[in-house]
Design a protein around this motif. Sequence first.
Motif, PDB file in Angstrom:
ATOM      1  N   SER A  33      14.178   1.603  -4.753  1.00 33.41           N
ATOM      2  CA  SER A  33      13.501   2.526  -3.842  1.00 33.41           C
ATOM      3  C   SER A  33      13.947   3.952  -4.134  1.00 33.41           C
ATOM      4  CB  SER A  33      13.812   2.162  -2.395  1.00 33.41           C
ATOM      5  OG  SER A  33      13.110   2.994  -1.499  1.00 33.41           O
ATOM      6  N   THR A  34      13.009   4.880  -4.094  1.00 33.29           N
ATOM      7  CA  THR A  34      13.302   6.298  -4.281  1.00 33.29           C
ATOM      8  C   THR A  34      12.669   7.078  -3.139  1.00 33.29           C
ATOM      9  OG1 THR A  34      13.371   6.136  -6.696  1.00 33.29           O
ATOM     10  CG2 THR A  34      12.984   8.315  -5.755  1.00 33.29           C
ATOM     11  N   GLU A  35      13.462   7.903  -2.480  1.00 30.81           N
ATOM     12  CA  GLU A  35      12.950   8.683  -1.351  1.00 30.81           C
ATOM     13  C   GLU A  35      12.285   9.956  -1.850  1.00 30.81           C
ATOM     14  OE1 GLU A  35      15.085  11.202   2.051  1.00 30.81           O
ATOM     15  OE2 GLU A  35      15.161   9.032   2.471  1.00 30.81           O
ATOM     16  N   VAL A  36      11.019  10.132  -1.491  1.00 31.49           N
ATOM     17  CA  VAL A  36      10.278  11.350  -1.811  1.00 31.49           C
ATOM     18  C   VAL A  36      10.397  12.325  -0.649  1.00 31.49           C
ATOM     19  CG1 VAL A  36       8.038  12.313  -2.461  1.00 31.49           C
ATOM     20  CG2 VAL A  36       8.678  10.009  -3.232  1.00 31.49           C
ATOM     21  N   PHE A  37      10.103  11.857   0.539  1.00 27.68           N
ATOM     22  CA  PHE A  37      10.353  12.568   1.793  1.00 27.68           C
ATOM     23  C   PHE A  37      11.008  11.573   2.743  1.00 27.68           C
ATOM     24  CE2 PHE A  37       6.411  14.409   0.008  1.00 27.68           C
ATOM     25  CZ  PHE A  37       6.864  15.715  -0.218  1.00 27.68           C
ATOM     26  N   SER A  38      11.474  12.063   3.864  1.00 21.54           N
ATOM     27  CA  SER A  38      12.111  11.144   4.815  1.00 21.54           C
ATOM     28  C   SER A  38      11.127  10.100   5.327  1.00 21.54           C
ATOM     29  CB  SER A  38      12.687  11.937   5.997  1.00 21.54           C
ATOM     30  OG  SER A  38      11.654  12.651   6.670  1.00 21.54           O
ATOM     31  N   TRP A  39       9.832  10.426   5.290  1.00 16.81           N
ATOM     32  CA  TRP A  39       8.800   9.530   5.801  1.00 16.81           C
ATOM     33  C   TRP A  39       7.982   8.862   4.684  1.00 16.81           C
ATOM     34  CZ3 TRP A  39       4.351  11.538   3.839  1.00 16.81           C
ATOM     35  CH2 TRP A  39       4.349  12.921   3.566  1.00 16.81           C
ATOM     36  N   PHE A  40       8.359   9.110   3.422  1.00 23.50           N
ATOM     37  CA  PHE A  40       7.621   8.528   2.301  1.00 23.50           C
ATOM     38  C   PHE A  40       8.586   8.132   1.195  1.00 23.50           C
ATOM     39  CE2 PHE A  40       5.139   9.589  -1.749  1.00 23.50           C
ATOM     40  CZ  PHE A  40       4.701   8.277  -1.894  1.00 23.50           C
ATOM     41  N   LYS A  41       8.501   6.862   0.767  1.00 20.26           N
ATOM     42  CA  LYS A  41       9.363   6.352  -0.293  1.00 20.26           C
ATOM     43  C   LYS A  41       8.539   5.590  -1.330  1.00 20.26           C
ATOM     44  CE  LYS A  41      13.312   5.724   2.840  1.00 20.26           C
ATOM     45  NZ  LYS A  41      14.300   4.759   3.398  1.00 20.26           N
ATOM     46  N   ILE A  42       9.029   5.614  -2.556  1.00 20.61           N
ATOM     47  CA  ILE A  42       8.504   4.728  -3.587  1.00 20.61           C
ATOM     48  C   ILE A  42       9.394   3.498  -3.561  1.00 20.61           C
ATOM     49  CG2 ILE A  42       8.027   4.404  -6.031  1.00 20.61           C
ATOM     50  CD1 ILE A  42       6.248   6.471  -4.718  1.00 20.61           C
ATOM     51  N   HIS A  43       8.832   2.378  -3.159  1.00 23.54           N
ATOM     52  CA  HIS A  43       9.615   1.149  -2.989  1.00 23.54           C
ATOM     53  C   HIS A  43       8.890   0.018  -3.706  1.00 23.54           C
ATOM     54  CE1 HIS A  43      12.340  -1.723  -1.248  1.00 23.54           C
ATOM     55  NE2 HIS A  43      11.354  -2.372  -0.643  1.00 23.54           N
ATOM     56  N   PHE A  44       9.500  -0.501  -4.769  1.00 19.68           N
ATOM     57  CA  PHE A  44       8.846  -1.478  -5.633  1.00 19.68           C
ATOM     58  C   PHE A  44       9.004  -2.900  -5.114  1.00 19.68           C
ATOM     59  CE2 PHE A  44       9.336  -3.843  -9.926  1.00 19.68           C
ATOM     60  CZ  PHE A  44       8.062  -4.375  -9.805  1.00 19.68           C
ATOM     61  N   ILE A  45       7.864  -3.511  -4.764  1.00 20.45           N
ATOM     62  CA  ILE A  45       7.832  -4.929  -4.432  1.00 20.45           C
ATOM     63  C   ILE A  45       6.651  -5.555  -5.170  1.00 20.45           C
ATOM     64  CG2 ILE A  45       8.805  -4.538  -2.131  1.00 20.45           C
ATOM     65  CD1 ILE A  45       6.002  -5.189  -1.004  1.00 20.45           C
ATOM     66  N   GLU A  46       6.630  -6.878  -5.237  1.00 24.53           N
ATOM     67  CA  GLU A  46       5.502  -7.589  -5.830  1.00 24.53           C
ATOM     68  C   GLU A  46       4.957  -8.582  -4.822  1.00 24.53           C
ATOM     69  OE1 GLU A  46       6.060  -7.698 -10.602  1.00 24.53           O
ATOM     70  OE2 GLU A  46       7.417  -9.000  -9.476  1.00 24.53           O
ATOM     71  N   ASN A  47       3.648  -8.669  -4.780  1.00 24.26           N
ATOM     72  CA  ASN A  47       2.977  -9.540  -3.829  1.00 24.26           C
ATOM     73  C   ASN A  47       2.266 -10.650  -4.588  1.00 24.26           C
ATOM     74  OD1 ASN A  47       1.482 -10.733  -1.816  1.00 24.26           O
ATOM     75  ND2 ASN A  47       0.197  -8.949  -1.433  1.00 24.26           N
ATOM     76  N   SER A  48       2.760 -11.856  -4.449  1.00 23.64           N
ATOM     77  CA  SER A  48       2.142 -12.983  -5.161  1.00 23.64           C
ATOM     78  C   SER A  48       1.106 -13.696  -4.312  1.00 23.64           C
ATOM     79  CB  SER A  48       3.218 -13.993  -5.578  1.00 23.64           C
ATOM     80  OG  SER A  48       3.902 -14.489  -4.442  1.00 23.64           O
ATOM     81  N   GLY A  49       0.932 -13.240  -3.075  1.00 25.03           N
ATOM     82  CA  GLY A  49       0.002 -13.920  -2.188  1.00 25.03           C
ATOM     83  C   GLY A  49      -1.115 -13.024  -1.711  1.00 25.03           C
ATOM     84  N   ALA A  50      -1.581 -13.293  -0.497  1.00 25.93           N
ATOM     85  CA  ALA A  50      -2.679 -12.519   0.084  1.00 25.93           C
ATOM     86  C   ALA A  50      -2.093 -11.337   0.851  1.00 25.93           C
ATOM     87  CB  ALA A  50      -3.509 -13.424   0.991  1.00 25.93           C
ATOM     88  N   ALA A  51      -2.836 -10.855   1.848  1.00 23.84           N
ATOM     89  CA  ALA A  51      -2.374  -9.721   2.644  1.00 23.84           C
ATOM     90  C   ALA A  51      -1.063 -10.054   3.337  1.00 23.84           C
ATOM     91  CB  ALA A  51      -3.443  -9.353   3.678  1.00 23.84           C
ATOM     92  N   TRP A  52      -0.200  -9.017   3.407  1.00 26.45           N
ATOM     93  CA  TRP A  52       1.104  -9.151   4.066  1.00 26.45           C
ATOM     94  C   TRP A  52       1.997 -10.192   3.401  1.00 26.45           C
ATOM     95  CZ3 TRP A  52       0.591  -4.976   6.721  1.00 26.45           C
ATOM     96  CH2 TRP A  52      -0.613  -4.682   7.359  1.00 26.45           C
ATOM     97  N   GLY A  53       1.706 -10.521   2.138  1.00 28.77           N
ATOM     98  CA  GLY A  53       2.560 -11.449   1.402  1.00 28.77           C
ATOM     99  C   GLY A  53       2.360 -12.911   1.753  1.00 28.77           C
ATOM    100  N   ALA A  54       1.333 -13.226   2.528  1.00 28.54           N
ATOM    101  CA  ALA A  54       1.086 -14.622   2.899  1.00 28.54           C
ATOM    102  C   ALA A  54       0.688 -15.433   1.675  1.00 28.54           C
ATOM    103  CB  ALA A  54      -0.017 -14.683   3.949  1.00 28.54           C
TER     104      ALA A  54
END
Length: 224
Positions: A33-54
């Motif tokens: 994760s890298t903070e760009v602003f206090s309210w915005f971050k670049i955070h790397f995740i991967e989603n192998s499912g549908a919405a919300w990771g289901a």
Amino acid sequence: MNLKKSLLLIAVILIIDQLSKIYIKTHFELGDSTEVFSWFKIHFIENSGAAWGAKLNDFLPISESAGKLILTVFRLFAVAGIGYWLYDTLRKKSPQTLILAVSLIFTGALGNIIDSVFYGLIFDHSNGQVATLFSDQPYGGVFYGKVVDMLYFPMIDSVWPEWVPYFGGKDFRFFEPVFNIADTAISTGVGILLVFNKKAFPKNEEEAEIEEVDTMVNQSPENE
């Protein structure tokens, strides 16, 4: 919006989406994760499912790999359906609002299906390492790729007050979902359809005349 403008919009968003995902995959380890602003971050995740990771195997008695394959095939049919919808709106010279919205939805769906179909074939895994593009040891195969997400907006990152039942003392974050450019395009397209519904789906002359007659009948003295 004509065909050329629609295709240009699709190409630009798709290129930005894929370049951002490839950059994240080749510069971040999973969970970085890298903070760009206090309210915005670049955070790397991967989603192998549908919405919300289901995942389908969370609800059906099937293996995770079978669930992933079914989901990817479903996405392919969905993209084809949305693509035909876009073709139909262009052919009928539908309102620009509708063409814009469908173009965005199609682009977002196509951007994510590229991940699902090809990323497992061209990248190695990102667990504890930075992935390699066109690796000799890919983490999956065709149809078994994971969708790359990186946009994170924790605009509120706090703790529930102790007096709040059940949640008291627990972390509270808003907005917590992590998403990507393709997801943004889909959400924007759907939002346009909801907010500008009347412009996207204007009533034809026959429907307008019927509604006008109904209004006149309902307002006539006999119905008072």
